[in-house]
Design a protein around this motif. Structure first.
Motif, PDB file in Angstrom:
ATOM      1  N   GLY A  55      71.511  61.143  56.400  1.00 32.72           N
ATOM      2  CA  GLY A  55      72.839  61.349  55.826  1.00 32.72           C
ATOM      3  C   GLY A  55      73.898  61.419  56.908  1.00 32.72           C
ATOM      4  O   GLY A  55      73.665  61.991  57.978  1.00 32.72           O
ATOM      5  N   GLU A  56      75.042  60.837  56.617  1.00 28.47           N
ATOM      6  CA  GLU A  56      76.200  60.932  57.514  1.00 28.47           C
ATOM      7  C   GLU A  56      77.407  61.331  56.677  1.00 28.47           C
ATOM      8  O   GLU A  56      77.467  61.028  55.480  1.00 28.47           O
ATOM      9  N   ASN A  57      78.377  62.002  57.315  1.00 31.10           N
ATOM     10  CA  ASN A  57      79.550  62.417  56.547  1.00 31.10           C
ATOM     11  C   ASN A  57      80.869  61.855  57.085  1.00 31.10           C
ATOM     12  O   ASN A  57      81.937  62.255  56.627  1.00 31.10           O
ATOM     13  N   ARG A  58      80.790  60.976  58.065  1.00 23.81           N
ATOM     14  CA  ARG A  58      81.991  60.307  58.577  1.00 23.81           C
ATOM     15  C   ARG A  58      81.709  58.812  58.672  1.00 23.81           C
ATOM     16  O   ARG A  58      80.759  58.411  59.362  1.00 23.81           O
ATOM     17  N   VAL A  59      82.533  58.009  58.024  1.00 20.04           N
ATOM     18  CA  VAL A  59      82.302  56.568  58.010  1.00 20.04           C
ATOM     19  C   VAL A  59      82.412  55.980  59.416  1.00 20.04           C
ATOM     20  O   VAL A  59      81.571  55.170  59.827  1.00 20.04           O
ATOM     21  N   GLN A  60      83.421  56.418  60.158  1.00 19.90           N
ATOM     22  CA  GLN A  60      83.619  55.864  61.501  1.00 19.90           C
ATOM     23  C   GLN A  60      82.413  56.112  62.398  1.00 19.90           C
ATOM     24  O   GLN A  60      81.955  55.224  63.104  1.00 19.90           O
ATOM     25  N   GLY A  71      66.131  49.841  62.149  1.00 21.77           N
ATOM     26  CA  GLY A  71      66.601  49.082  60.992  1.00 21.77           C
ATOM     27  C   GLY A  71      66.013  49.513  59.662  1.00 21.77           C
ATOM     28  O   GLY A  71      66.595  49.230  58.611  1.00 21.77           O
ATOM     29  N   HIS A  72      64.876  50.234  59.684  1.00 22.64           N
ATOM     30  CA  HIS A  72      64.259  50.604  58.403  1.00 22.64           C
ATOM     31  C   HIS A  72      64.887  51.864  57.800  1.00 22.64           C
ATOM     32  O   HIS A  72      64.564  52.242  56.680  1.00 22.64           O
ATOM     33  N   ILE A  73      65.756  52.534  58.547  1.00 24.57           N
ATOM     34  CA  ILE A  73      66.365  53.772  58.043  1.00 24.57           C
ATOM     35  C   ILE A  73      67.248  53.470  56.844  1.00 24.57           C
ATOM     36  O   ILE A  73      67.960  52.472  56.810  1.00 24.57           O
ATOM     37  N   ARG A  74      67.186  54.350  55.849  1.00 22.47           N
ATOM     38  CA  ARG A  74      68.073  54.237  54.683  1.00 22.47           C
ATOM     39  C   ARG A  74      69.155  55.288  54.828  1.00 22.47           C
ATOM     40  O   ARG A  74      68.878  56.464  55.061  1.00 22.47           O
ATOM     41  N   TRP A  75      70.395  54.859  54.673  1.00 16.22           N
ATOM     42  CA  TRP A  75      71.545  55.721  54.962  1.00 16.22           C
ATOM     43  C   TRP A  75      72.233  56.179  53.687  1.00 16.22           C
ATOM     44  O   TRP A  75      72.578  55.357  52.822  1.00 16.22           O
ATOM     45  N   HIS A  76      72.453  57.483  53.601  1.00 18.65           N
ATOM     46  CA  HIS A  76      73.218  58.054  52.481  1.00 18.65           C
ATOM     47  C   HIS A  76      74.524  58.634  53.026  1.00 18.65           C
ATOM     48  O   HIS A  76      74.510  59.287  54.075  1.00 18.65           O
ATOM     49  N   PHE A  77      75.604  58.431  52.289  1.00 19.54           N
ATOM     50  CA  PHE A  77      76.860  59.053  52.683  1.00 19.54           C
ATOM     51  C   PHE A  77      77.001  60.361  51.918  1.00 19.54           C
ATOM     52  O   PHE A  77      76.989  60.377  50.686  1.00 19.54           O
ATOM     53  N   ILE A  78      77.135  61.488  52.651  1.00 22.09           N
ATOM     54  CA  ILE A  78      77.131  62.797  51.999  1.00 22.09           C
ATOM     55  C   ILE A  78      78.496  63.468  52.055  1.00 22.09           C
ATOM     56  O   ILE A  78      78.671  64.555  51.514  1.00 22.09           O
ATOM     57  N   GLY A  79      79.473  62.844  52.713  1.00 27.88           N
ATOM     58  CA  GLY A  79      80.785  63.475  52.879  1.00 27.88           C
ATOM     59  C   GLY A  79      81.770  62.994  51.829  1.00 27.88           C
ATOM     60  O   GLY A  79      81.434  62.197  50.959  1.00 27.88           O
ATOM     61  N   ASN A  80      82.984  63.499  51.931  1.00 34.29           N
ATOM     62  CA  ASN A  80      84.039  63.066  51.025  1.00 34.29           C
ATOM     63  C   ASN A  80      84.676  61.797  51.578  1.00 34.29           C
ATOM     64  O   ASN A  80      84.979  61.707  52.751  1.00 34.29           O
ATOM     65  N   GLU A  94      73.374  53.263  51.103  1.00 35.70           N
ATOM     66  CA  GLU A  94      72.685  52.893  49.866  1.00 35.70           C
ATOM     67  C   GLU A  94      72.816  53.954  48.776  1.00 35.70           C
ATOM     68  O   GLU A  94      72.357  53.746  47.662  1.00 35.70           O
ATOM     69  N   MET A  95      73.435  55.072  49.091  1.00 37.19           N
ATOM     70  CA  MET A  95      73.800  56.033  48.050  1.00 37.19           C
ATOM     71  C   MET A  95      74.981  56.855  48.550  1.00 37.19           C
ATOM     72  O   MET A  95      75.052  57.174  49.746  1.00 37.19           O
ATOM     73  N   LEU A  96      75.873  57.207  47.623  1.00 33.30           N
ATOM     74  CA  LEU A  96      77.021  58.052  47.963  1.00 33.30           C
ATOM     75  C   LEU A  96      76.877  59.361  47.196  1.00 33.30           C
ATOM     76  O   LEU A  96      76.818  59.364  45.967  1.00 33.30           O
ATOM     77  N   HIS A  97      76.808  60.489  47.929  1.00 33.06           N
ATOM     78  CA  HIS A  97      76.498  61.775  47.291  1.00 33.06           C
ATOM     79  C   HIS A  97      77.705  62.525  46.757  1.00 33.06           C
ATOM     80  O   HIS A  97      77.522  63.465  45.999  1.00 33.06           O
ATOM     81  N   ALA A  98      78.899  62.226  47.240  1.00 39.76           N
ATOM     82  CA  ALA A  98      79.999  63.152  46.955  1.00 39.76           C
ATOM     83  C   ALA A  98      81.215  62.438  46.357  1.00 39.76           C
ATOM     84  O   ALA A  98      82.322  62.561  46.845  1.00 39.76           O
ATOM     85  N   VAL A  99      80.982  61.710  45.266  1.00 41.53           N
ATOM     86  CA  VAL A  99      82.114  61.102  44.560  1.00 41.53           C
ATOM     87  C   VAL A  99      82.842  62.234  43.833  1.00 41.53           C
ATOM     88  O   VAL A  99      82.259  62.911  42.987  1.00 41.53           O
ATOM     89  N   ASP A 100      84.099  62.487  44.243  1.00 44.42           N
ATOM     90  CA  ASP A 100      84.762  63.719  43.795  1.00 44.42           C
ATOM     91  C   ASP A 100      85.987  63.485  42.917  1.00 44.42           C
ATOM     92  O   ASP A 100      86.689  64.441  42.588  1.00 44.42           O
ATOM     93  N   SER A 101      86.254  62.233  42.539  1.00 45.09           N
ATOM     94  CA  SER A 101      87.370  61.992  41.621  1.00 45.09           C
ATOM     95  C   SER A 101      87.192  60.641  40.938  1.00 45.09           C
ATOM     96  O   SER A 101      86.484  59.763  41.465  1.00 45.09           O
ATOM     97  N   LEU A 102      87.848  60.462  39.799  1.00 41.54           N
ATOM     98  CA  LEU A 102      87.766  59.171  39.112  1.00 41.54           C
ATOM     99  C   LEU A 102      88.541  58.078  39.843  1.00 41.54           C
ATOM    100  O   LEU A 102      88.080  56.932  39.877  1.00 41.54           O
ATOM    101  N   PRO A 103      89.705  58.381  40.439  1.00 38.33           N
ATOM    102  CA  PRO A 103      90.361  57.324  41.231  1.00 38.33           C
ATOM    103  C   PRO A 103      89.468  56.808  42.368  1.00 38.33           C
ATOM    104  O   PRO A 103      89.448  55.606  42.648  1.00 38.33           O
ATOM    105  N   MET A 119      76.056  50.350  43.310  1.00 36.94           N
ATOM    106  CA  MET A 119      75.904  51.492  44.223  1.00 36.94           C
ATOM    107  C   MET A 119      75.462  52.727  43.444  1.00 36.94           C
ATOM    108  O   MET A 119      76.156  53.169  42.531  1.00 36.94           O
ATOM    109  N   PRO A 120      74.314  53.300  43.782  1.00 36.20           N
ATOM    110  CA  PRO A 120      73.932  54.592  43.220  1.00 36.20           C
ATOM    111  C   PRO A 120      74.886  55.682  43.733  1.00 36.20           C
ATOM    112  O   PRO A 120      75.148  55.743  44.934  1.00 36.20           O
TER     113      PRO A 120
END
Ligand SMILES: *Cc1c(COP(=O)(O)O)cnc(C)c1O
Length: 232
Positions: A55-60, A71-80, A94-103, A119-120
């Motif tokens: 898991g990572e929480n910063r896109v940059q 290369g076999h690692i699967r990455w989840h985004f856990i931040g806002n 491959e998954m986003l954990h913290a979708v926090d608004s409809l926009p 996208m899951p």
């Protein structure tokens, strides 16, 4: 270099014990290794120990680091996510954990459409009501279910929360129970199961597992403390 193998062995033992107390199988609990602020070398060491989902929480930070990681690692985004980072996030994770608004969901749906991807996602619920925390309220999370029919590129897999930080892990339990209750409400509104509950961090993951977590996001207990300057 932290002794990740030893740390992981201890975590796995505790995960198994928590599952045992709850009458669950350890196969039901995915460890998300949160290597934020650690280098690709440390991530590679963790991958060598058998960890596969990170898991990572910063896109940059992730964008810079992922090309140097196995290369076999699967990455989840856990931040806002900020809207201007959605395109990169859709490409990297491959998954986003913290979708926090409809926009935000609408923007992600658009970016996924452009990338011809589905996208899951998990919805972040602010179960404590703390102003400093992101996410839907327990009520708006249930209301949001129907809006997801308008986002065909997003697959809603479940809910995520961060319990308030306290010294005693036990005090996090009511918040995990609350997230599980919201999941049940969402499932009846949706008329479909939501399999995933992403809850529990280094300080409280055993309690989260006892309360039904299917994903625990673990940084410090695997990698040791992060640099203080940038604590998140
Ligand atoms: C950093 C982070 C974690 C991991 O925290 P630890 O306490 O180090 O285990 C989990 N979830 C989110 C959203 C994070 O940003």
């Amino acid at each position: 270099m932290p002794d990740i193998a030893a740390n992981l062995a201890q975590v796995q033992q505790r995960v198994a014990a928590a599952c045992d107390r709850a009458g669950r199988s350890p196969d039901e609990v995915q460890i998300i290794a949160v290597g934020k602020k650690f280098t690709a070398d440390v991530i590679r060491e963790a991958a060598d120990c058998g960890l596969t989902v990170f898991g990572e929480n910063r896109v940059q930070e992730a964008k810079a680091k992922i090309p140097d990681c196995p290369g076999h690692i699967r990455w989840h985004f856990i931040g806002n996510l900020q809207k201007n980072k959605c395109r990169d996030a859709v490409g990297l994770f491959e998954m986003l954990h913290a979708v926090d608004s409809l926009p935000l969901a609408a923007e992600l749906n658009k970016r996924c459409e452009q990338a011809a991807k589905t996208m899951p996602v998990l919805l972040e619920v602010n179960v404590s009501g703390e102003g400093s925390k992101h996410g839907f309220t327990t009520e708006t999370a249930v209301e949001a279910m129907e809006a997801f029919f308008d986002f065909p590129q997003l697959e809603l897999h479940g809910l995520m929360t961060m319990a308030p930080f306290t010294r005693s892990p036990e005090s996090a339990r009511p918040f995990f129970q609350k997230l599980r209750a919201v999941k049940t409400d969402c499932e009846s509104k949706l008329g479909a199961p939501l399999p995933e509950l992403s809850m529990g961090m280094s300080g409280d993951y055993e309690i989260a597992i006892e309360e039904g977590a299917t994903m625990v996001r673990l940084g410090t207990c695997l990698f040791g403390p992060r640099a203080m300057a940038n604590k998140d």
